[in-house]
Design a protein around this motif. Structure first.
Motif, mmCIF file in Angstrom:
data_model
loop_
_atom_site.group_PDB
_atom_site.id
_atom_site.type_symbol
_atom_site.label_atom_id
_atom_site.label_comp_id
_atom_site.label_asym_id
_atom_site.label_seq_id
_atom_site.Cartn_x
_atom_site.Cartn_y
_atom_site.Cartn_z
ATOM 1 N N LEU A 373 15.677 25.296 -4.714
ATOM 2 C CA LEU A 373 15.095 26.631 -4.611
ATOM 3 C C LEU A 373 14.826 27.209 -5.994
ATOM 4 C CD1 LEU A 373 14.322 29.134 -2.931
ATOM 5 C CD2 LEU A 373 16.754 29.781 -2.939
ATOM 6 N N GLN A 374 15.709 26.949 -6.936
ATOM 7 C CA GLN A 374 15.513 27.425 -8.305
ATOM 8 C C GLN A 374 14.205 26.883 -8.894
ATOM 9 O OE1 GLN A 374 18.438 25.977 -11.093
ATOM 10 N NE2 GLN A 374 17.989 27.557 -12.616
ATOM 11 N N ARG A 375 13.879 25.643 -8.584
ATOM 12 C CA ARG A 375 12.647 25.057 -9.106
ATOM 13 C C ARG A 375 11.405 25.731 -8.519
ATOM 14 N NH1 ARG A 375 16.026 20.415 -8.760
ATOM 15 N NH2 ARG A 375 15.277 19.861 -6.677
ATOM 16 N N ARG A 376 11.539 26.305 -7.323
ATOM 17 C CA ARG A 376 10.402 26.970 -6.684
ATOM 18 C C ARG A 376 10.355 28.463 -6.974
ATOM 19 N NH1 ARG A 376 12.677 24.338 -2.260
ATOM 20 N NH2 ARG A 376 13.005 26.311 -1.131
ATOM 21 N N SER A 377 11.461 29.017 -7.404
ATOM 22 C CA SER A 377 11.562 30.461 -7.571
ATOM 23 C C SER A 377 11.946 30.784 -9.003
ATOM 24 C CB SER A 377 12.613 31.025 -6.602
ATOM 25 O OG SER A 377 12.691 32.415 -6.709
ATOM 26 N N PRO A 378 10.983 31.136 -9.839
ATOM 27 C CA PRO A 378 11.269 31.355 -11.260
ATOM 28 C C PRO A 378 12.286 32.454 -11.537
ATOM 29 C CG PRO A 378 8.903 31.176 -10.871
ATOM 30 C CD PRO A 378 9.548 31.258 -9.527
ATOM 31 N N ILE A 379 12.507 33.340 -10.578
ATOM 32 C CA ILE A 379 13.443 34.433 -10.817
ATOM 33 C C ILE A 379 14.898 33.959 -10.828
ATOM 34 C CG2 ILE A 379 13.844 35.147 -8.416
ATOM 35 C CD1 ILE A 379 13.494 38.038 -9.414
ATOM 36 N N ILE A 380 15.160 32.769 -10.303
ATOM 37 C CA ILE A 380 16.516 32.223 -10.337
ATOM 38 C C ILE A 380 16.739 31.570 -11.690
ATOM 39 C CG2 ILE A 380 18.154 30.626 -9.290
ATOM 40 C CD1 ILE A 380 16.680 30.946 -6.665
ATOM 41 N N ASP A 396 14.670 37.654 -15.364
ATOM 42 C CA ASP A 396 13.232 37.684 -15.605
ATOM 43 C C ASP A 396 12.815 36.362 -16.251
ATOM 44 O OD1 ASP A 396 10.743 38.111 -17.215
ATOM 45 O OD2 ASP A 396 10.907 40.132 -16.381
ATOM 46 N N PRO A 397 11.867 35.634 -15.664
ATOM 47 C CA PRO A 397 11.524 34.313 -16.214
ATOM 48 C C PRO A 397 10.891 34.384 -17.594
ATOM 49 C CG PRO A 397 10.030 34.930 -14.427
ATOM 50 C CD PRO A 397 11.130 35.928 -14.426
ATOM 51 N N ALA A 398 10.339 35.532 -17.973
ATOM 52 C CA ALA A 398 9.713 35.648 -19.287
ATOM 53 C C ALA A 398 10.697 36.045 -20.366
ATOM 54 C CB ALA A 398 8.558 36.655 -19.226
ATOM 55 N N THR A 399 11.624 36.950 -20.026
ATOM 56 C CA THR A 399 12.516 37.506 -21.047
ATOM 57 C C THR A 399 13.962 37.073 -20.910
ATOM 58 O OG1 THR A 399 13.034 39.469 -19.730
ATOM 59 C CG2 THR A 399 11.051 39.562 -21.124
ATOM 60 N N GLY A 400 14.339 36.615 -19.728
ATOM 61 C CA GLY A 400 15.737 36.310 -19.468
ATOM 62 C C GLY A 400 16.574 37.520 -19.134
ATOM 63 N N ASP A 401 15.965 38.700 -19.116
ATOM 64 C CA ASP A 401 16.713 39.914 -18.800
ATOM 65 C C ASP A 401 17.226 39.864 -17.358
ATOM 66 O OD1 ASP A 401 16.186 40.897 -21.312
ATOM 67 O OD2 ASP A 401 14.474 42.119 -20.674
ATOM 68 N N GLY A 455 9.675 30.911 -4.074
ATOM 69 C CA GLY A 455 8.444 31.235 -4.766
ATOM 70 C C GLY A 455 8.320 32.677 -5.176
ATOM 71 N N ASP A 456 9.371 33.474 -4.999
ATOM 72 C CA ASP A 456 9.295 34.919 -5.280
ATOM 73 C C ASP A 456 9.825 35.201 -6.668
ATOM 74 O OD1 ASP A 456 9.408 37.633 -5.351
ATOM 75 O OD2 ASP A 456 10.415 37.872 -3.427
ATOM 76 N N ASN A 457 8.963 35.702 -7.539
ATOM 77 C CA ASN A 457 9.419 36.061 -8.886
ATOM 78 C C ASN A 457 9.150 37.523 -9.186
ATOM 79 O OD1 ASN A 457 6.673 36.083 -9.218
ATOM 80 N ND2 ASN A 457 6.630 34.598 -10.914
ATOM 81 N N THR A 458 9.039 38.340 -8.127
ATOM 82 C CA THR A 458 8.711 39.741 -8.336
ATOM 83 C C THR A 458 9.707 40.657 -7.617
ATOM 84 O OG1 THR A 458 7.239 39.714 -6.419
ATOM 85 C CG2 THR A 458 6.270 39.252 -8.575
#
Length: 459
Positions: A373-380, A396-401, A455-458
């Motif tokens: 699931l982590q590979r499909r969901s960038p927020i993890i 956050d996949p961009a900042t790590g926050d 797949g949810d990163n929002t």
């Protein structure tokens, strides 16, 4: 001393004969009866007693909790790692039922009874290390940790206590002082106890130079802090959770704990393992320290020790606990006979139903699916844990926050999956299924999570 009690392919149903092991939603969550009772709660109970999910439970067992509206939810919380053997494990029920008919209390310090001694003998035998041990019983994890510090200070003649970032040890004055997180545990409750010092925890996901350097650098920083700020000769105890619980199920980088133990041994410092959340088969060992062969000087246990009855224990080297004067330890309700019988039933259940191995099997089911699931969901950002103590950290996949986990937990609740949050930043979903949860409920709970997060990163 690593305890393996065999294997277990499927969990036995515990918690009331005939309780269906199924997710069933007949109303919205929470339903009308639960909402009615929650309104009563708000007029009778102060708001400081929070509620994760306001459904009022009428039955529970195996891998489900059933509410007043007839909804049956999959339990990934175990009452915060308390009902490891189930909410009404048969051996626990039988022992407690017999005891309650004989007597409910005498106070062990006034007129003792055998079950208290038997629990202590079992813990002396089962906790890590082959040295001579002593155990005494108290009511809660916080009380156990506080008493461990009392023993360490008395035995060493020193005062300072070292704890770690992201640690949680309780809600009493001293254990609040030991706890790292301000809100909600410490906010406006000070001033706190003196002579408490905080060191960095080897937190691989958030270590500044990366996970490969984490163990060595965190240990070196801890030792440097002790030597510079306190003086090793002034430290009575180092207190640490082998896996940080409320802090976010942080598994310290491998080798960190052993380096801290080595430093403690060389400097006469008592090493205290807070196994309140990690103990009693939760992590795939009887105690989490066993994974790295760590032998604490004192080990604190509670939560899963008595299947839901209030009990905790302090087990340690005989020379430490024997150093305390008569009357220096104890409490009116510590080692209540009902709770002692429950603890003996829990230990029997873990051994006879092979729940150490069952916890490992739960981890073998959960971790691969969560990593996929982590590979499909960038927020993890991270998936971690051992045995049936598993977590995902949202970032956050961009900042790590950190990304708060509360909304995801609420969406799980609405679909009939009881999941808990954790973490210093409130961005961790922690999973603590009962060790007796059937595989089909474990898989179904994971599917609910996948549907929410896939797949949810929002969030």
């Amino acid at each position: 001393m690593r305890h393996t009690f065999g294997s277990m392919s499927t969990a036995t149903t515990a918690g009331g004969p005939g309780l269906p092991q199924e997710r069933r939603l007949v109303t919205e969550i929470p339903g009308p009866r639960s909402r009615e009772m929650f309104a009563r709660k708000q007029t009778a109970v102060p708001p400081g007693i929070g509620t994760t999910l306001p459904v009022f439970v009428t039955h529970a067992g195996g891998g489900v909790v059933v509410d007043a509206d007839g909804n049956s939810l999959i339990d990934f919380g175990s009452g915060i790692a308390v009902t490891n053997v189930g909410n009404a494990a048969p051996r626990v029920v039988e022992r407690v039922s017999r005891q309650v008919a004989d007597f409910t209390h005498t106070c062990f310090m006034i007129t003792p009874y055998e079950s208290y001694v038997e629990v202590c003998e079992k813990l002396n035998e089962l906790t890590p290390g082959d040295h001579e041990k002593r155990t005494f019983l108290v009511n809660s994890g916080a009380e156990a940790v506080e008493n461990a510090v009392k023993v360490a200070r008395h035995a060493t003649g020193r005062q300072a206590v070292v704890v770690f970032d992201h640690g949680y040890h309780g809600r009493t004055l001293l254990t609040m002082s030991l706890t790292a997180k301000n809100m909600p545990y410490k906010h406006r409750f000070g001033p706190f106890a003196p002579e408490v010092y905080r060191a960095p925890l080897a937190y691989p996901f958030r270590w500044p130079t990366g996970p490969d350097n984490c163990a060595d650098e965190a240990a070196a920083q801890t030792i440097d802090m002790i030597n510079k700020q306190i003086g090793a000769e002034n430290v009575a105890a180092v207190v640490i959770e082998p896996i940080a619980g409320e802090g976010g199920f942080i598994v310290p980088a491998r080798g960190f704990l052993s380096k801290i133990v080595e430093f403690c041994r060389a400097n006469g410092i008592v090493f205290v393992a807070d196994e309140v959340q990690t103990g009693f088969a939760r992590t795939g060992d009887l105690f989490a320290c066993e994974d790295e062969g760590i032998v604490p000087d004192i080990i604190c246990t509670a939560k899963g020790i008595a299947g839901g009855l209030p009990l905790a224990a302090v087990t340690g080297r005989a020379e430490l606990l024997d150093a305390v004067h008569v009357g220096g330890l104890g409490g009116t309700y510590g080692g209540n006979p009902l709770a002692c019988e429950a603890a003996l039933g829990v230990i029997e259940t873990i051994q006879e139903d092979k729940l150490v191995e069952r916890a490992r099997r739960i981890g073998e089911i959960m971790l691969p699916r969560l990593r996929a699931l982590q590979r499909r969901s960038p927020i993890i950002g991270d998936v971690r844990g051992r045995g049936a103590m598993i977590a995902i950290e949202l970032a956050d996949p961009a900042t790590g926050d950190p990304v708060p986990a509360g909304e995801i937990a609420q969406r799980c609740h609405a679909q009939g999956l009881l999941a808990l949050t954790a973490g210093t930043y409130g961005n961790v979903l922690r999973f603590l299924p009962p060790l007796v949860i059937p595989d089909h409920l474990l898989e179904e709970g994971l599917s609910i999570l996948e549907n929410i997060l896939g797949g949810d990163n929002t969030v």
